[in-house]
Design a protein around this motif. Sequence first.
Motif, PDB file in Angstrom:
ATOM      1  N   LEU A 116      40.694 -14.139 -46.381  1.00  0.00           N
ATOM      2  CA  LEU A 116      41.361 -14.383 -47.783  1.00  0.00           C
ATOM      3  C   LEU A 116      41.615 -15.634 -48.156  1.00  0.00           C
ATOM      4  O   LEU A 116      41.541 -15.936 -49.389  1.00  0.00           O
ATOM      5  CB  LEU A 116      42.954 -13.652 -47.869  1.00  0.00           C
ATOM      6  CG  LEU A 116      42.791 -12.128 -47.381  1.00  0.00           C
ATOM      7  CD1 LEU A 116      43.903 -11.567 -47.108  1.00  0.00           C
ATOM      8  CD2 LEU A 116      41.930 -11.336 -48.611  1.00  0.00           C
ATOM      9  N   ARG A 117      41.887 -16.683 -47.115  1.00  0.00           N
ATOM     10  CA  ARG A 117      41.959 -18.068 -47.393  1.00  0.00           C
ATOM     11  C   ARG A 117      40.588 -18.664 -47.910  1.00  0.00           C
ATOM     12  O   ARG A 117      40.373 -19.337 -49.000  1.00  0.00           O
ATOM     13  CB  ARG A 117      42.194 -18.758 -45.921  1.00  0.00           C
ATOM     14  CG  ARG A 117      43.704 -18.577 -45.855  1.00  0.00           C
ATOM     15  CD  ARG A 117      43.905 -19.161 -44.241  1.00  0.00           C
ATOM     16  NE  ARG A 117      43.569 -20.488 -44.212  1.00  0.00           N
ATOM     17  CZ  ARG A 117      43.622 -21.362 -43.044  1.00  0.00           C
ATOM     18  NH1 ARG A 117      44.037 -20.609 -42.115  1.00  0.00           N
ATOM     19  NH2 ARG A 117      43.060 -22.391 -42.858  1.00  0.00           N
ATOM     20  N   MET A 118      39.382 -18.261 -47.537  1.00  0.00           N
ATOM     21  CA  MET A 118      38.235 -18.729 -47.715  1.00  0.00           C
ATOM     22  C   MET A 118      38.143 -18.111 -49.214  1.00  0.00           C
ATOM     23  O   MET A 118      37.488 -18.993 -50.221  1.00  0.00           O
ATOM     24  CB  MET A 118      37.150 -18.224 -47.026  1.00  0.00           C
ATOM     25  CG  MET A 118      35.629 -18.638 -47.502  1.00  0.00           C
ATOM     26  SD  MET A 118      34.539 -17.561 -46.254  1.00  0.00           S
ATOM     27  CE  MET A 118      34.484 -16.000 -46.432  1.00  0.00           C
ATOM     28  N   LYS A 119      38.344 -17.009 -49.657  1.00  0.00           N
ATOM     29  CA  LYS A 119      38.076 -16.342 -50.955  1.00  0.00           C
ATOM     30  C   LYS A 119      38.895 -16.671 -52.082  1.00  0.00           C
ATOM     31  O   LYS A 119      38.650 -16.981 -53.210  1.00  0.00           O
ATOM     32  CB  LYS A 119      37.791 -14.809 -50.798  1.00  0.00           C
ATOM     33  CG  LYS A 119      36.640 -14.315 -50.008  1.00  0.00           C
ATOM     34  CD  LYS A 119      36.753 -12.806 -49.906  1.00  0.00           C
ATOM     35  CE  LYS A 119      36.439 -12.040 -51.081  1.00  0.00           C
ATOM     36  NZ  LYS A 119      36.204 -10.504 -50.847  1.00  0.00           N
ATOM     37  N   TYR A 120      40.400 -16.699 -51.602  1.00  0.00           N
ATOM     38  CA  TYR A 120      41.180 -16.738 -52.703  1.00  0.00           C
ATOM     39  C   TYR A 120      42.112 -18.100 -52.477  1.00  0.00           C
ATOM     40  O   TYR A 120      43.136 -18.397 -53.435  1.00  0.00           O
ATOM     41  CB  TYR A 120      42.109 -15.513 -52.705  1.00  0.00           C
ATOM     42  CG  TYR A 120      41.414 -14.270 -52.882  1.00  0.00           C
ATOM     43  CD1 TYR A 120      40.371 -14.124 -53.905  1.00  0.00           C
ATOM     44  CD2 TYR A 120      41.297 -13.324 -51.714  1.00  0.00           C
ATOM     45  CE1 TYR A 120      39.883 -13.011 -54.167  1.00  0.00           C
ATOM     46  CE2 TYR A 120      40.585 -12.169 -51.855  1.00  0.00           C
ATOM     47  CZ  TYR A 120      39.912 -11.777 -53.159  1.00  0.00           C
ATOM     48  OH  TYR A 120      39.157 -10.781 -53.199  1.00  0.00           O
ATOM     49  N   GLY A 121      42.195 -18.441 -51.279  1.00  0.00           N
ATOM     50  CA  GLY A 121      42.951 -19.997 -51.190  1.00  0.00           C
ATOM     51  C   GLY A 121      42.336 -21.099 -51.434  1.00  0.00           C
ATOM     52  O   GLY A 121      42.981 -22.290 -51.004  1.00  0.00           O
ATOM     53  N   ASP A 122      41.168 -21.048 -52.085  1.00  0.00           N
ATOM     54  CA  ASP A 122      40.541 -22.511 -52.350  1.00  0.00           C
ATOM     55  C   ASP A 122      40.151 -23.287 -50.773  1.00  0.00           C
ATOM     56  O   ASP A 122      40.429 -24.739 -51.025  1.00  0.00           O
ATOM     57  CB  ASP A 122      41.361 -23.319 -53.394  1.00  0.00           C
ATOM     58  CG  ASP A 122      40.471 -24.464 -54.065  1.00  0.00           C
ATOM     59  OD1 ASP A 122      39.062 -24.089 -53.919  1.00  0.00           O
ATOM     60  OD2 ASP A 122      41.124 -25.256 -54.544  1.00  0.00           O
ATOM     61  N   GLU A 123      39.776 -22.503 -50.017  1.00  0.00           N
ATOM     62  CA  GLU A 123      39.457 -23.180 -48.690  1.00  0.00           C
ATOM     63  C   GLU A 123      38.096 -22.789 -48.357  1.00  0.00           C
ATOM     64  O   GLU A 123      37.777 -22.318 -47.251  1.00  0.00           O
ATOM     65  CB  GLU A 123      40.401 -22.962 -47.592  1.00  0.00           C
ATOM     66  CG  GLU A 123      41.717 -23.258 -47.780  1.00  0.00           C
ATOM     67  CD  GLU A 123      42.670 -22.911 -46.928  1.00  0.00           C
ATOM     68  OE1 GLU A 123      42.590 -23.517 -45.686  1.00  0.00           O
ATOM     69  OE2 GLU A 123      43.682 -22.005 -46.889  1.00  0.00           O
ATOM     70  N   VAL A 229      23.524 -11.758 -46.079  1.00  0.00           N
ATOM     71  CA  VAL A 229      24.821 -12.222 -45.423  1.00  0.00           C
ATOM     72  C   VAL A 229      25.901 -11.961 -46.514  1.00  0.00           C
ATOM     73  O   VAL A 229      25.703 -11.957 -47.704  1.00  0.00           O
ATOM     74  CB  VAL A 229      24.811 -13.887 -45.075  1.00  0.00           C
ATOM     75  CG1 VAL A 229      25.948 -14.240 -45.063  1.00  0.00           C
ATOM     76  CG2 VAL A 229      23.731 -14.096 -44.067  1.00  0.00           C
ATOM     77  N   ASP A 230      27.237 -11.422 -46.061  1.00  0.00           N
ATOM     78  CA  ASP A 230      28.339 -11.176 -46.832  1.00  0.00           C
ATOM     79  C   ASP A 230      29.419 -11.545 -46.017  1.00  0.00           C
ATOM     80  O   ASP A 230      29.311 -11.721 -44.755  1.00  0.00           O
ATOM     81  CB  ASP A 230      28.013  -9.782 -47.249  1.00  0.00           C
ATOM     82  CG  ASP A 230      29.056  -9.590 -48.701  1.00  0.00           C
ATOM     83  OD1 ASP A 230      29.545 -10.661 -49.111  1.00  0.00           O
ATOM     84  OD2 ASP A 230      29.071  -8.520 -49.261  1.00  0.00           O
ATOM     85  N   ASP A 231      30.708 -11.355 -46.555  1.00  0.00           N
ATOM     86  CA  ASP A 231      31.838 -11.407 -45.975  1.00  0.00           C
ATOM     87  C   ASP A 231      32.346 -10.395 -45.132  1.00  0.00           C
ATOM     88  O   ASP A 231      32.955 -10.587 -43.888  1.00  0.00           O
ATOM     89  CB  ASP A 231      32.955 -12.198 -46.912  1.00  0.00           C
ATOM     90  CG  ASP A 231      33.334 -11.092 -48.081  1.00  0.00           C
ATOM     91  OD1 ASP A 231      32.423 -10.294 -48.199  1.00  0.00           O
ATOM     92  OD2 ASP A 231      34.303 -11.695 -48.668  1.00  0.00           O
TER      93      ASP A 231
END
Length: 271
Positions: A116-123, A229-231
């Motif tokens: 969730l951080r990778m996708k929506y937290g700009d990380e 490859v996917d999340d």
Amino acid sequence: MGGGLWQPAAAAGWRGAHRLWAFLREELLTWLFPWPPYCLGCGVALPHGLRDEPALCDACGVRLAHGPGGRCPTCDRPAWLADAEGPCSQCRNLGPPWVAVRAVATYEGLMRRLILRMKYGDEPYVAELLGRRMAARADDWPRDLVVVPVPMHPERLRQRGYNQAALLARAVARASSRPLAEGLLVRAEAGGAQAALGAAGRRANVAGAFAPARGARRRGLAGRPVLVVDDVLTTGRTLAAVCAALRAAGAGPVYGLTAAVTPLAPGRHHS
């Protein structure tokens, strides 16, 4: 009077220069030291200070993995969903067109928070950490697998600014020394977010969504094995649709690699 007019202007100029310097300093530090010097799981300071790769502390590293016990050989879900000699209920229902999928962990706890951080937290740098661990899960698979990310529709790409599957695929390719092939597929339909949909909704959301990019057949894919490859693997409908598009592009057998796979409730069957 002239001095009174000069002072506010000078102060404003100084504030502007200070903001510019702060911005440039942050950009320079990000370029020189792209990875945080703390655990991405719990935030504890890591030994050796600034690092050349994103990392977890030992305790979080143990948590970012499958629990003990066997798993479905087709989708990597926990084994209590599988017969002793066969696939889990989800794979029996879907009849998956891929050889196998592997994931780092189930989509819960620390893994869920990182995704969730990778996708929506700009990380987006979290993708480097997850991608390296994903590559380790596929270490014994064929070395000539072509790494292909699940494509994102251009509209959604503009909204988010990056495709997390592409970031993961690049990290996987680097860590495993496998060839990366971006742009082989396109997402022809924008669809909606998959997270809130049930199995039927997911199936409708990805039906016909992917297609080979123009010239994909001329890029040497004919008969070659592919690593998609996917999340997250949830019902597998997205991966199945990608497999169909890859076959249309002339690909050989397809393997799947994700950061996480969603657990299913015991005894629950999806259609």
